[in-house]
Design a protein around this motif. Structure first.
Motif, PDB file in Angstrom:
ATOM      1  N   UNK A 188       0.696  -1.290   0.047  1.00 40.25           N
ATOM      2  CA  UNK A 188       0.047   0.096   0.029  1.00 40.25           C
ATOM      3  C   UNK A 188       0.908   1.262   0.050  1.00 40.25           C
ATOM      4  N   UNK A 189       0.279   2.291  -0.176  1.00 42.95           N
ATOM      5  CA  UNK A 189       0.922   3.764  -0.400  1.00 42.95           C
ATOM      6  C   UNK A 189       1.926   3.977   0.628  1.00 42.95           C
ATOM      7  N   UNK A 222       1.614   3.369  -6.968  1.00 46.25           N
ATOM      8  CA  UNK A 222       0.572   2.643  -6.492  1.00 46.25           C
ATOM      9  C   UNK A 222       0.654   1.122  -6.944  1.00 46.25           C
ATOM     10  N   UNK A 277      -0.937  -1.398  -5.483  1.00 45.75           N
ATOM     11  CA  UNK A 277      -2.169  -2.178  -4.764  1.00 45.75           C
ATOM     12  C   UNK A 277      -3.408  -1.663  -5.198  1.00 45.75           C
ATOM     13  N   UNK A 278      -4.727  -2.210  -5.364  1.00 44.28           N
ATOM     14  CA  UNK A 278      -5.999  -2.108  -5.748  1.00 44.28           C
ATOM     15  C   UNK A 278      -5.692  -1.523  -7.145  1.00 44.28           C
ATOM     16  N   UNK A 332      -8.784  -3.629  -6.793  1.00 45.37           N
ATOM     17  CA  UNK A 332      -9.361  -2.648  -6.984  1.00 45.37           C
ATOM     18  C   UNK A 332     -10.422  -2.710  -7.991  1.00 45.37           C
TER      19      UNK A 332
END
Lengths: 420, 356
Positions: free
Chosen positions: A261-262, A283, A285-286, A368
């Motif tokens: 994650x970020x 970025x 993930x998602x 995401x």
């Protein structure tokens, strides 16, 4: 020339108790076949109940939807008597009124309205609110119904009801490939803002192919190491491959969220190392990157283990012989080692591809919006109780995978797979 | 050996037959379900001795529908949103609940008058009012957003946004941020141009959105620093701020108010106990008690007077209620008829838009 005429004239062979040999043989064979069948019968019943029946039901569901036809028999009869294009006249409205009165008594107006709502938005409340006053309907029904709610004379509504009164319908399959029925009954593409299935099918197969390639590239060296290292080290390495395999899937997927994650571990490391700036956090993930990374991690053992089993069987003497005859290491690998590992490679690739095509949980957690695969759409329709749509998409997925399997068989040959 | 075996088997049978009654209650999980356990389940068990098993789902309407249609129901009571309750009642999937059997207010007002108008349905009883709002972290924005249009302003307030992965509440907020006054939102949304307008507004932030599905995710996303602002159910943000001390602030401008209701699925295995539970948990004191644990407004007028402090004994609950007049300057009540009709259509459009 031998006298063959006498040969055929001899009596057929018999057993000791006088029965013809062929009959006795057949009987003995039948007995052993029966006992073999009885031994396999439990497995056959199991496969029938858990595999063939559910998939058969799935196939049936994808083309049939009886919600409307079961609960609106009068309208169904009217549609049968009057083909498409007939004028919607008083008799149609009379049939509709009779059905609505029955729907009110049986509390089925909501279900019927819901079914038509798939095709014509707003129908649900049309059916339920009209059904509430259905008892007070009197002829002339056309005026009475239009008096309650003016939406009843919409030709699209009548077309939708006509289609819904057929229990067998291709509409779900059409929708699953971004097609729809046009106003004249022909087939046309769905409007631009609704086309989603074809692109997600393509995305699913493309990402699965990508994941298969990545697991192959990562898994091949690991399997080779496992197969050629001395037992002491290869045991530890094997545990390192198997331990994550035995850990819960959810735990592994959510730990990727923490890593990627970020403000997660990987981004923090990169910022500390100066590779990226604080504002330029990647970025991971998602999105599709998250899906690919997490799924590669989870499917890697499925590639490593078949490759390892096959590589164990390969004697090292062939490569040594090739080297001694003057081959470079690359040529020795390409022409001697690689072809021998092809059965395991084919098995691992098939396994990883089929698994990733149907994967649901990892894209749902880390994908995401852009990383959703087709199984997430199937799950979405299940959650909205649209079983038929989910069944149609699942059937298309099944057929696509079967076609790919057939192509695979022609190219590589299923009998050439080895799992060790 | 044989005697030991028979004695132990006999003892087992006795204990099985002496099992206490129990009901299964399905809710939304997280801080909301915990507040229900404290305010409803535990007092119910203390008073009646019936065990309450609490199960969670992202949206209880889904498993309830699946179970009733399959004919294999294991849930006795479920917590649904208003449009789902109306739709499923119309489809005959829920047991009718007679409002006349609900307990009256302490001053004698019958339940049908004590509940706010429209909150007692044929098959459902409303428990709380909740709101979809948006929230931010004060350590990220010292001078934070004040109106719904700020949520869509990526220049003034840079950073990622969190949005729920369904069109409900998102489309209304997009229109309100685009300048549509609250009373006209559903009229605009009923037209194709209005829907296009809402999606166009969402397009302006689409590449910066992280989509959440479970109610507990938005406070987690804010805490992780994954998003700068996120929509959420207001009670979840309140709980993160009040009980975990997170520096989150709720922005009430553009709130979308909805209701949660108790329903009993058709064919529930313990119907009488379920009815008792619904009657117990919707009386005046219980609804006010739930407000002690989470910032959701009770559905009864008589409960409003009983709302006091949070369970920590310090925080006043009234300012955090969705129905507090100070929070209602630009509020919109979710139109259940609109969503019951158009949810399928808009969800399919939303999915296609998401996938692009």
């Amino acid at each position: 020339m031998a006298d063959t005429s006498t040969l055929g004239a001899t009596a057929p062979l018999t057993t000791a108790d006088g029965r013809p040999l062929s009959a006795a043989l057949a009987q003995a064979h039948a007995k052993s076949r029966r006992s073999a069948f009885l031994l396999v019968a439990p497995l056959l019943i199991f496969v029938l109940l858990t595999f063939i029946l559910p998939i058969g039901q799935l196939l049936v569901r994808s083309v049939s939807d009886t919600d409307f036809a079961d609960n609106m028999p009068n309208l169904g009869a009217w549609f049968d008597a009057n083909p498409a294009g007939s004028e919607i006249d008083e008799s149609a409205y009379a049939a509709l009124a009779a059905d609505l009165q029955a729907a009110k008594t049986n509390k089925t107006a909501g279900k019927v309205g819901e079914r038509i709502n798939y095709d014509v938005s707003g129908s649900r409340s049309l059916f339920t609110s009209t059904a509430r006053s259905a008892d007070k309907l009197e002829p002339p029904y056309e005026a009475a119904l239009l008096g309650i709610k003016p939406g009843w004379d919409d030709p699209k509504l009548w077309q939708a009801m006509r289609q819904a009164s057929n229990t067998l319908t291709p509409n779900f399959f059409l929708a699953a490939v971004d097609l729809q029925r046009g106003p004249d009954g022909g087939i046309e593409r769905a409007p631009e803002e609704r086309r989603v299935y074809i692109s997600i099918f393509i995305r699913t197969f493309a990402l699965s192919a990508l994941i298969t390639c990545i697991t192959l590239l990562l898994g091949y060296p690991i399997a080779h190491l496992l197969a050629t290292m001395p037992l002491r080290y290869s045991n530890i390495l094997m545990i390192m491959v198997l331990l994550p395999f035995w850990t819960s899937l959810l735990v592994r997927t959510t730990s990727w969220i923490v890593l990627l994650q970020s403000q997660g571990v990987l981004n923090d490391l990169l910022v500390v190392a100066g590779v990226i700036t604080e504002d330029g956090r990647i970025r991971m993930i998602y999105n599709q990157i998250g899906t690919v990374i997490a799924m590669t991690h989870i499917l890697l053992p499925f590639m490593v283990l078949p490759l390892y089993s096959v590589m164990r069987q390969i004697p090292p003497s062939y490569v040594r012989a090739a080297r001694s005859l003057g081959a470079t290491s690359w040529t020795a690998f390409r022409r001697i080692y690689l072809p021998q590992t092809l059965p395991g490679l084919a098995a691992g690739a098939l396994l990883v591809f089929i698994l990733s095509v149907g994967y649901y949980i990892t894209p749902a957690l880390v994908g995401g919006a852009k990383g959703q695969l087709i199984s997430n759409l199937i799950a979405f329709h299940f959650e909205n109780a649209n079983w038929s749509m989910a069944a149609a998409i699942a059937t298309i997925l099944l057929v696509a995978v079967l076609i790919l399997y057939w192509v695979y068989d022609r190219l590589i040959g299923i009998d050439n797979l080895k799992l060790g | 050996m044989k005697r030991i075996l028979t004695t132990t088997t006999a003892l087992m049978l006795v204990t099985f037959s002496a099992q206490a009654e129990e009901i299964t209650v399905m809710s939304w999980g997280g801080a909301y379900a915990e507040s229900q356990i404290e305010a409803y389940h535990k007092p119910f068990t203390a008073q009646t001795g019936i065990t309450v098993i609490s199960v969670d789902a992202d949206n209880p309407a889904v498993p309830v529908q699946a179970q009733v249609e399959a004919g294999n129901v294991s849930i006795d009571v479920a917590d649904l949103e208003y449009p789902d309750a109306v739709r499923m009642c119309d489809e005959g999937l829920l047991e009718p609940i007679d409002a006349a059997t609900l307990p009256p207010a302490p001053d004698g007002t019958p339940a049908v008058d004590d509940f706010l108008p429209g909150l007692l349905l044929e098959c459902a009883v409303t428990t709380i009012t909740f709101s979809t709002i948006f929230a931010y972290d004060t350590t990220v924005f010292a001078d934070g957003p004040k109106v719904i249009a700020d949520f869509f302003d990526l220049e003034k307030f840079p950073g990622k946004r969190g949005l729920g992965k369904r069109p409900r509440a998102n489309l209304e907020m997009a229109l309100m941020a685009d300048g549509v006054p609250a009373p006209e939102v559903y009229a605009v949304l009923s037209t194709p141009e209005g829907v296009d307008r809402a999606f166009a507004k969402l397009d302006t932030i689409k590449s910066d959105v992280v989509w959440w599905e479970a109610g507990a995710q938005p406070p987690q996303l804010l805490a992780d620093g994954e998003v700068a602002m996120t929509t959420a159910y207001n009670g979840r943000i309140f709980n993160a701020a009040a009980s975990e001390g997170k520096p989150f602030v709720v922005v009430w401008d553009g709130q979308i108010q909805e209701y949660d209701l108790w329903v009993i699925p058709k064919g529930a295995p313990n119907k009488e106990a379920a009815m008792e539970f619904v009657k117990f948990s919707t009386d005046t004191q219980r609804l006010a008690d739930q407000a002690k644990y989470i910032a959701y407004g009770p559905a009864r007028k008589s409960s409003a007077a009983l709302i006091g402090l949070y369970k920590d004994g310090k925080t006043e609950m009234a300012p955090h209620m969705p129905t507090n007049p100070a929070n209602m300057t630009n509020a919109l009540g979710s139109d259940f008829e609109f969503w019951a009709d158009n949810n399928k259509d808009l969800e399919e459009r939303f999915n296609a838009w998401l996938a692009k």
